[in-house]
Scaffold this motif. Structure first.
Motif, short mmCIF file in Angstrom:
data_model
loop_
_atom_site.label_atom_id
_atom_site.label_comp_id
_atom_site.label_asym_id
_atom_site.label_seq_id
_atom_site.Cartn_x
_atom_site.Cartn_y
_atom_site.Cartn_z
N MET A 113 0.81 -1.21 0.00
CA MET A 113 0.00 0.00 0.00
C MET A 113 0.84 1.27 0.00
SD MET A 113 -3.36 -0.83 2.31
CE MET A 113 -4.18 0.58 1.55
N LYS A 114 2.13 1.14 0.25
CA LYS A 114 3.01 2.31 0.20
C LYS A 114 3.42 2.68 -1.22
CE LYS A 114 5.08 1.75 4.79
NZ LYS A 114 6.32 1.41 5.53
N THR A 115 3.25 1.75 -2.16
CA THR A 115 3.61 2.05 -3.55
C THR A 115 2.65 3.09 -4.12
OG1 THR A 115 2.26 0.20 -4.34
CG2 THR A 115 4.60 -0.22 -3.91
N LYS A 116 3.11 3.83 -5.10
CA LYS A 116 2.36 4.98 -5.61
C LYS A 116 1.04 4.58 -6.23
CE LYS A 116 2.91 9.13 -8.42
NZ LYS A 116 3.81 9.91 -9.31
N ALA A 117 1.03 3.56 -7.06
CA ALA A 117 -0.19 3.13 -7.75
C ALA A 117 -0.49 1.68 -7.38
CB ALA A 117 -0.05 3.29 -9.25
N PHE A 118 -0.74 1.45 -6.10
CA PHE A 118 -0.95 0.08 -5.65
C PHE A 118 -2.32 -0.43 -6.08
CE2 PHE A 118 -3.11 2.45 -2.36
CZ PHE A 118 -4.15 1.63 -1.97
N ASN A 119 -2.40 -1.73 -6.21
CA ASN A 119 -3.67 -2.40 -6.52
C ASN A 119 -4.14 -3.08 -5.24
OD1 ASN A 119 -5.84 -3.79 -7.55
ND2 ASN A 119 -4.76 -4.55 -9.36
N LEU A 120 -5.29 -2.68 -4.74
CA LEU A 120 -5.79 -3.19 -3.46
C LEU A 120 -5.90 -4.70 -3.45
CD1 LEU A 120 -6.89 -2.53 -0.64
CD2 LEU A 120 -9.17 -2.32 -1.67
N VAL A 121 -6.21 -5.30 -4.58
CA VAL A 121 -6.40 -6.75 -4.61
C VAL A 121 -5.11 -7.49 -4.26
CG1 VAL A 121 -5.81 -7.08 -7.05
CG2 VAL A 121 -7.48 -8.60 -5.97
N ASP A 122 -3.95 -6.83 -4.41
CA ASP A 122 -2.68 -7.51 -4.14
C ASP A 122 -2.53 -7.89 -2.67
OD1 ASP A 122 -1.95 -7.35 -6.77
OD2 ASP A 122 -0.78 -5.50 -6.54
N ILE A 123 -3.11 -7.12 -1.76
CA ILE A 123 -2.96 -7.47 -0.35
C ILE A 123 -3.85 -8.65 0.03
CG2 ILE A 123 -2.47 -5.05 0.17
CD1 ILE A 123 -5.16 -4.95 1.65
N PHE A 124 -4.75 -9.05 -0.87
CA PHE A 124 -5.62 -10.20 -0.62
C PHE A 124 -5.11 -11.47 -1.31
CE2 PHE A 124 -8.30 -6.50 -0.02
CZ PHE A 124 -8.94 -6.80 1.17
N ASP A 125 -3.98 -11.38 -1.96
CA ASP A 125 -3.40 -12.55 -2.61
C ASP A 125 -3.01 -13.56 -1.54
OD1 ASP A 125 -2.01 -14.44 -4.06
OD2 ASP A 125 -0.96 -12.97 -5.30
N LYS A 126 -3.65 -14.72 -1.55
CA LYS A 126 -3.39 -15.70 -0.50
C LYS A 126 -2.00 -16.30 -0.59
CE LYS A 126 -5.80 -19.47 -2.96
NZ LYS A 126 -4.64 -20.35 -3.15
#
Length: 528
Positions: free
Chosen positions: A491-504
């Motif tokens: 989430m610190k990256t400039k253009a983060f994709n929220l779905v990435d933090i839900f990658d199991k």
């Protein structure tokens, strides 16, 4: 012996922090001090308003009628047709299907309804009183539709536009998110946030069905063996954090305090006897309830059972504290109060529950009731989020909510978004000094950890000498911190994709990238 926790990152830099000198050891003095801090649970204006709303729902539930459809005829009936058959006005019909069962929850205009003699058999009712034109069914909260009743030709249903809702099973609700699919269909982070938070929204039917269950259980329990008692709901379903598959937590409480009320110290055997009596009564006399499990050796004994016509698991306990109202009801009132203060409170809690569940950080719904879970429960995670929001001055400390003073809480951050709070929460968790500081949502602050050997110490707001996170093991807590760290970095990256933090596979991918963060206890590496 010097205690220290070391954080190892990709470049193997080590950061050692010495232990503060003012850490309190666990002692009798601590227990005496913490007991004095326990709040007095005396209902105040805010709590009474919450209970009044709950009692209003219970009164409305006395007018609900459950129809189990055995002949697929509900789709042909509308409110006008049912009004003829029940000889009372029908205000609304809620339809759903679950496990190939077609059902309807009917809202009547009166507490009582009547069945015409010629259609009683169609509804599976006793037909022994043939001489009467109608049969009064006051208290009968359910009927079974065996055959489609004949309707007058001039009053035939012209069509029913109500949607029949398909309820998912408990097992299906426990499935994980398909992140690859979500990346394709979700164009923005806000769109994904809305899907995760409102995709399984707790709607009107979910709430009314739970209060119908309460009304039915009170009919059998409180009108027979436990007169002068009532059943109160608490937990996520009532606090405003429920999903369609949320458990229904119930407690049997006396209407008034009495000298023979049960106590934890005095009569545990009587408590378990009463729970066994309730379980036997429901199991053998009340339809639509099954899968009974009696957890009688727990600190708070309960009976668990399921509702067969919807994905609702029920936990029932008996109030044995010296207070007239169960502490869980107070907690539900407080959480509901927090949710009403800011819309992001509910969204953040539900979003983090999905995130934790995706990474197997939360207790699974199908976990055995006889095995202690060594990770976070939904309530423990919610309490941690509430503490974070208290520090952000978005919600008040619990003691302020329980007090009888007229001090009003002033909200400091009104324009903050859920995604901003999510990023701040992840960083906040990583900044906690759980080895040395215990967390109190009662006062919204920390105090020296009375048991530094435990990974996290969070004070029970009603029994302040207890740690409500005592079940969490260091291994589970370390994994929680690792996933938190990885999600925070995304989430610190400039253009983060929220779905990435839900990658199991986020945890496993960190090994491949060489950036895994681990937290280990190196107590034995240091000597005074």
């Amino acid at each position: 012996m010097l205690r220290s926790m070391v954080t190892l990152n990709a470049n193997l830099n080590c950061k050692c922090v010495s232990m503060p000198k003012n850490v309190w050891p666990m002692s009798a003095n601590w227990c005496q001090y913490s007991t004095q801090l326990s709040p007095q649970l005396v209902p105040n204006e805010k709590f009474n308003a919450f209970v009044a709303q709950m009692n209003a729902e219970k009164r409305m539930a006395n007018r609900y009628l459950l129809i189990e459809d055995k002949c697929n005829s509900l789709a042909k009936l509308n409110a006008h047709n049912l009004s003829q058959l029940l000889d009372t006005r029908v205000n609304h019909i809620h339809r759903w299907s679950f496990n190939q069962n077609s059902c309807a929850l009917v809202e009547l205009n009166e507490d009582n309804y009547y069945l015409r003699r010629d259609i009683r058999r169609n509804f599976g009712c006793d037909d022994s009183r043939r001489s009467q034109l109608t049969v009064k069914t006051n208290g009968l909260k359910f009927i079974t539709l065996k055959t489609c009743p004949r309707l007058s030709p001039n009053k035939t249903n012209s069509g029913n536009n109500d949607v029949i809702r398909e309820m998912t099973t408990r097992r299906r609700d426990a499935s994980y998110l398909n992140t690859n699919y979500l990346r394709q269909i979700m164009k923005t982070n806000e769109e994904l946030l809305s899907y995760l938070v409102y995709g399984k929204h707790f709607d009107v039917l979910d709430l009314k069905l739970r209060f119908y269950i309460i009304s039915q259980l009170e009919q059998y329990i409180c009108h027979t063996f436990f007169k002068n008692h009532q059943i109160l709901p608490f937990g996520s379903s009532i606090a405003g954090l429920g999903t369609p598959n949320s458990d229904l937590d119930l407690v049997l409480v006396p209407n008034k305090l009495s000298e023979d009320q049960l106590s934890r110290e005095g009569d545990r055997q009587r408590l378990t006897t009463n729970l066994n009596l309730i379980a036997d009564l429901l199991q053998h006399s009340v339809p639509y309830y099954s899968h009974f499990s009696r957890i009688l050796k727990a600190r708070i004994p309960i009976i668990k059972f399921g509702f067969e016509l919807a994905p609702i698991d029920i936990d029932l306990s008996i109030e044995i504290s010296p207070h007239s109202v169960h502490s869980g009801v107070y907690m539900s009132a407080y959480l509901n109060h927090c949710i009403l203060l800011h819309p992001c409170v509910r969204d953040l809690i539900l979003l983090l529950r999905v995130w934790a569940k995706q990474h197997k950080l939360l207790k699974p719904k199908n976990w055995s009731t006889h095995i202690v879970y060594n990770g976070f429960t939904s309530f423990q995670l919610t309490a941690l989020v509430i503490y974070f929001l208290q520090k952000q001055e978005i919600v008040p400390p619990m003691r302020q909510f329980l007090s009888h003073t007229s001090d009003r809480f002033i909200l400091s951050r009104r324009d903050v978004s859920t995604l901003e709070l999510l990023s701040e929460f992840l960083e906040f968790v990583l900044s906690l000094r759980c080895e040395w500081e215990a967390i109190s949502i009662l006062d919204g602050t920390t105090f020296p950890n009375p048991e530094p050997h435990l990974p996290i110490w969070m004070q029970n707001p009603f029994q302040t000498e207890l740690n409500m996170c005592r079940n969490i093991t260091p291994v589970k807590f370390d994994k929680f911190l690792e996933i938190t760290h990885l999600s925070s970095e995304i989430m610190k990256t400039k253009a983060f994709n929220l779905v990435d933090i839900f990658d199991k596979d986020l945890h496993m991918n960190s090994y491949a990238n060489g950036s895994k963060t681990s937290r280990i206890d190196v107590e034995n590496l240091f000597i005074d």
